[in-house]
Design an enzyme around this catalytic site. Structure first.
Site, PDB file in Angstrom:
ATOM      1  N   ALA A 136      52.710  38.887  33.035  1.00 20.69           N
ATOM      2  CA  ALA A 136      52.831  38.606  31.608  1.00 20.69           C
ATOM      3  C   ALA A 136      51.449  38.230  31.081  1.00 20.69           C
ATOM      4  O   ALA A 136      50.609  37.720  31.836  1.00 20.69           O
ATOM      5  CB  ALA A 136      53.805  37.458  31.402  1.00 20.69           C
ATOM      6  N   GLY A 165      54.989  39.181  36.323  1.00 22.60           N
ATOM      7  CA  GLY A 165      55.880  40.095  35.607  1.00 22.60           C
ATOM      8  C   GLY A 165      55.676  41.555  36.004  1.00 22.60           C
ATOM      9  O   GLY A 165      56.594  42.370  35.866  1.00 22.60           O
ATOM     10  N   GLU A 177      57.673  41.937  39.079  1.00 23.08           N
ATOM     11  CA  GLU A 177      59.080  41.851  38.669  1.00 23.08           C
ATOM     12  C   GLU A 177      59.542  43.137  37.993  1.00 23.08           C
ATOM     13  O   GLU A 177      60.657  43.604  38.196  1.00 23.08           O
ATOM     14  CB  GLU A 177      59.264  40.637  37.743  1.00 23.08           C
ATOM     15  CG  GLU A 177      59.067  39.320  38.494  1.00 23.08           C
ATOM     16  CD  GLU A 177      58.923  38.125  37.577  1.00 23.08           C
ATOM     17  OE1 GLU A 177      58.047  38.155  36.679  1.00 23.08           O
ATOM     18  OE2 GLU A 177      59.672  37.151  37.734  1.00 23.08           O
ATOM     19  N   GLU A 233      52.649  32.918  39.661  1.00 25.08           N
ATOM     20  CA  GLU A 233      52.904  32.017  38.528  1.00 25.08           C
ATOM     21  C   GLU A 233      52.656  30.555  38.866  1.00 25.08           C
ATOM     22  O   GLU A 233      52.201  29.771  38.034  1.00 25.08           O
ATOM     23  CB  GLU A 233      54.349  32.193  38.028  1.00 25.08           C
ATOM     24  CG  GLU A 233      54.613  33.516  37.325  1.00 25.08           C
ATOM     25  CD  GLU A 233      55.056  34.636  38.256  1.00 25.08           C
ATOM     26  OE1 GLU A 233      54.849  34.528  39.491  1.00 25.08           O
ATOM     27  OE2 GLU A 233      55.611  35.624  37.753  1.00 25.08           O
TER      28      GLU A 233
HETATM   29  N1  CAA Z   1      47.198  38.014  31.243  1.00 25.85           N
HETATM   30  C1  CAA Z   1      46.182  38.172  30.382  1.00 25.85           C
HETATM   31  N2  CAA Z   1      44.994  38.726  30.730  1.00 25.85           N
HETATM   32  C2  CAA Z   1      44.865  39.109  32.014  1.00 25.85           C
HETATM   33  C3  CAA Z   1      45.871  38.974  32.961  1.00 25.85           C
HETATM   34  C4  CAA Z   1      47.109  38.402  32.533  1.00 25.85           C
HETATM   35  N3  CAA Z   1      48.166  38.257  33.363  1.00 25.85           N
HETATM   36  N4  CAA Z   1      45.432  39.444  34.150  1.00 25.85           N
HETATM   37  C5  CAA Z   1      44.172  39.874  33.943  1.00 25.85           C
HETATM   38  N5  CAA Z   1      43.817  39.678  32.649  1.00 25.85           N
HETATM   39  C6  CAA Z   1      42.534  39.998  32.009  1.00 25.85           C
HETATM   40  C7  CAA Z   1      41.448  39.002  32.406  1.00 25.85           C
HETATM   41  O1  CAA Z   1      41.545  37.826  31.628  1.00 25.85           O
HETATM   42  C8  CAA Z   1      40.205  39.810  32.122  1.00 25.85           C
HETATM   43  O2  CAA Z   1      39.986  39.798  30.740  1.00 25.85           O
HETATM   44  P1  CAA Z   1      38.457  39.633  30.138  1.00 25.85           P
HETATM   45  O3  CAA Z   1      37.738  40.867  30.623  1.00 25.85           O
HETATM   46  O4  CAA Z   1      38.657  39.591  28.673  1.00 25.85           O
HETATM   47  O5  CAA Z   1      37.910  38.400  30.754  1.00 25.85           O
HETATM   48  C9  CAA Z   1      40.623  41.224  32.508  1.00 25.85           C
HETATM   49  O6  CAA Z   1      42.056  41.248  32.493  1.00 25.85           O
HETATM   50  C10 CAA Z   1      40.172  41.611  33.915  1.00 25.85           C
HETATM   51  O7  CAA Z   1      40.668  40.632  34.812  1.00 25.85           O
HETATM   52  P2  CAA Z   1      39.729  39.837  35.851  1.00 25.85           P
HETATM   53  O8  CAA Z   1      38.321  39.737  35.336  1.00 25.85           O
HETATM   54  O9  CAA Z   1      40.415  38.556  36.197  1.00 25.85           O
HETATM   55  O10 CAA Z   1      39.760  40.868  37.081  1.00 25.85           O
HETATM   56  P3  CAA Z   1      39.621  40.539  38.632  1.00 25.85           P
HETATM   57  O11 CAA Z   1      39.498  41.865  39.307  1.00 25.85           O
HETATM   58  O12 CAA Z   1      38.584  39.511  38.887  1.00 25.85           O
HETATM   59  O13 CAA Z   1      41.050  39.863  39.046  1.00 25.85           O
HETATM   60  C11 CAA Z   1      43.459  39.660  39.039  1.00 25.85           C
HETATM   61  C12 CAA Z   1      42.241  40.591  38.915  1.00 25.85           C
HETATM   62  C13 CAA Z   1      43.548  39.093  40.476  1.00 25.85           C
HETATM   63  C14 CAA Z   1      44.697  40.483  38.735  1.00 25.85           C
HETATM   64  C15 CAA Z   1      43.307  38.469  38.049  1.00 25.85           C
HETATM   65  O14 CAA Z   1      43.040  39.012  36.757  1.00 25.85           O
HETATM   66  C16 CAA Z   1      44.525  37.587  37.934  1.00 25.85           C
HETATM   67  O15 CAA Z   1      44.726  36.731  38.758  1.00 25.85           O
HETATM   68  N6  CAA Z   1      45.333  37.778  36.869  1.00 25.85           N
HETATM   69  C17 CAA Z   1      46.450  36.917  36.558  1.00 25.85           C
HETATM   70  C18 CAA Z   1      47.622  37.139  37.503  1.00 25.85           C
HETATM   71  C19 CAA Z   1      48.766  36.211  37.160  1.00 25.85           C
HETATM   72  O16 CAA Z   1      48.671  35.002  37.247  1.00 25.85           O
HETATM   73  N7  CAA Z   1      49.918  36.797  36.789  1.00 25.85           N
HETATM   74  C20 CAA Z   1      51.114  36.078  36.470  1.00 25.85           C
HETATM   75  C21 CAA Z   1      51.262  35.946  34.985  1.00 25.85           C
HETATM   76  S1  CAA Z   1      52.608  34.882  34.509  1.00 25.85           S
HETATM   77  C22 CAA Z   1      53.982  35.887  34.552  1.00 25.85           C
HETATM   78  O17 CAA Z   1      53.920  37.050  34.846  1.00 25.85           O
HETATM   79  C23 CAA Z   1      55.295  35.221  34.159  1.00 25.85           C
HETATM   80  C24 CAA Z   1      56.513  36.032  34.437  1.00 25.85           C
HETATM   81  O18 CAA Z   1      57.099  35.942  35.490  1.00 25.85           O
HETATM   82  C25 CAA Z   1      57.041  36.941  33.433  1.00 25.85           C
END
Ligand code: CAA
Length: 258
Positions: A65, A109, A112, A132
């Site tokens: 998400a 998500g 999921e 999460e």
């Molecule tokens: N939401 C919003 N933006 C996100 C995102 C997310 N889930 N995942 C990545 N992005 C964005 C980053 O903020 C970044 O944006 P900017 O260039 O503007 O800074 C861009 O995508 C590239 O990401 P990274 O620079 O972080 O790339 P990376 O290769 O270093 O890492 C990653 C990749 C491991 C996927 C890392 O981005 C990450 O950990 N993302 C979040 C994962 C996460 O926590 N997901 C769970 C979300 S909560 C959820 O999903 C609730 C539910 O159950 C419905």
């Protein structure tokens, strides 16, 4: 509705939906999920479409998400709009088959959403996780329930409690994905499976899907009874007569979805 966050392409009887926010690792925001729900409803109603594929790009199926979009929401905001329930679960409601083709990250998500599809084909660079907990919340789109059913309590607990990711090989061993293919072959292999399904009797495909899904909702005895009645029902279709006659006559079947 013109789509801005997904791309939809139809090839023969297969529709491919590509999640398309590459700069944000395909993070699932409200608009993307509304578009996905709308596309799924349209494709479900389109008689030319017989199988769906949901995919992302090489780096990310979807990294979850959209954290930036939801970070300031209050309990009332998410409760009143019934966040998740209102649009995210459309893929569980369609009766046509849907395959997830996962390359790169399928997190939160994203994992999921892949698990809501009927099966997952993974590229060898795929990584699955429910991170999460590392951002102070828990899976909200069925992860604690579906992941546990796929991989069992111990692995699901570890993933949900620590946020550890699983690579493609582990995901295959654990039963999360049906198989792993080289990343360069992901779409070709997925399309082969989708085209095979699209070439079959759609009513039989839909009944098979319904019967397998029943296994998650009921007891073994009830599930087998349900399957038996659907099996009997196929004998009322022209496609069963055609399929079995074609086998006996050593020719390819010509299914008519009747
Ligand atoms: N939401 C919003 N933006 C996100 C995102 C997310 N889930 N995942 C990545 N992005 C964005 C980053 O903020 C970044 O944006 P900017 O260039 O503007 O800074 C861009 O995508 C590239 O990401 P990274 O620079 O972080 O790339 P990376 O290769 O270093 O890492 C990653 C990749 C491991 C996927 C890392 O981005 C990450 O950990 N993302 C979040 C994962 C996460 O926590 N997901 C769970 C979300 S909560 C959820 O999903 C609730 C539910 O159950 C419905």
């Amino acid at each position: 509705m013109a789509f801005e966050n997904i791309l939809v392409e139809k090839t023969g009887g297969v529709a491919v939906i590509r999640l398309n926010r590459p700069k944000a690792m395909n993070a699932l925001n409200g608009q993307l999920m509304a578009e996905l729900a709308q596309a799924l409803a349209e494709l479900e109603a389109d008689d030319a479409v017989r199988c769906l594929v949901i995919t992302g790009n090489e780096k990310a199926f979807a990294a979850g998400a959209d954290i930036k979009e939801m970070k300031d929401r209050s309990f009332m905001d998410v409760y009143k709009t019934d966040f998740i329930t209102s649009t995210w679960e459309q893929v569980t409601k369609i009766r046509k088959p849907a395959i997830a083709a996962v390359s790169g990250y399928a997190l939160g998500g994203g994992c999921e959403l892949a698990m809501m599809c009927d099966f997952i084909i993974a590229a060898d660079n795929a990584r699955f996780g429910q991170p999460e907990i590392t951002i102070g919340t828990i899976p909200g789109s069925g992860g604690t329930q579906r992941l546990t059913r796929f991989v069992g309590k111990s692995k699901a607990m570890e993933m949900c409690l620590t946020g550890r990711m699983m690579d493609a090989a582990e995901a295959e061993r654990a039963g999360l994905v049906s198989r792993v293919v080289p990343v360069a072959d992901l779409m070709a292999e997925t399309m082969k499976a989708a085209e095979k399904i699209a070439s079959l009797s759609l009513p039989a495909v839909m009944m098979a899907k319904e019967a397998v899904n029943r296994a998650y909702e009921t007891t073994m005895a009830e599930g087998v009874r349900f399957e038996r009645r659907l099996f009997h029902a196929t004998f009322g279709t022209e496609d069963q007569k055609e399929g079995m006659s074609a086998f006996a006559e050593k020719r390819p079947p010509n299914f008519k979805d009747r």
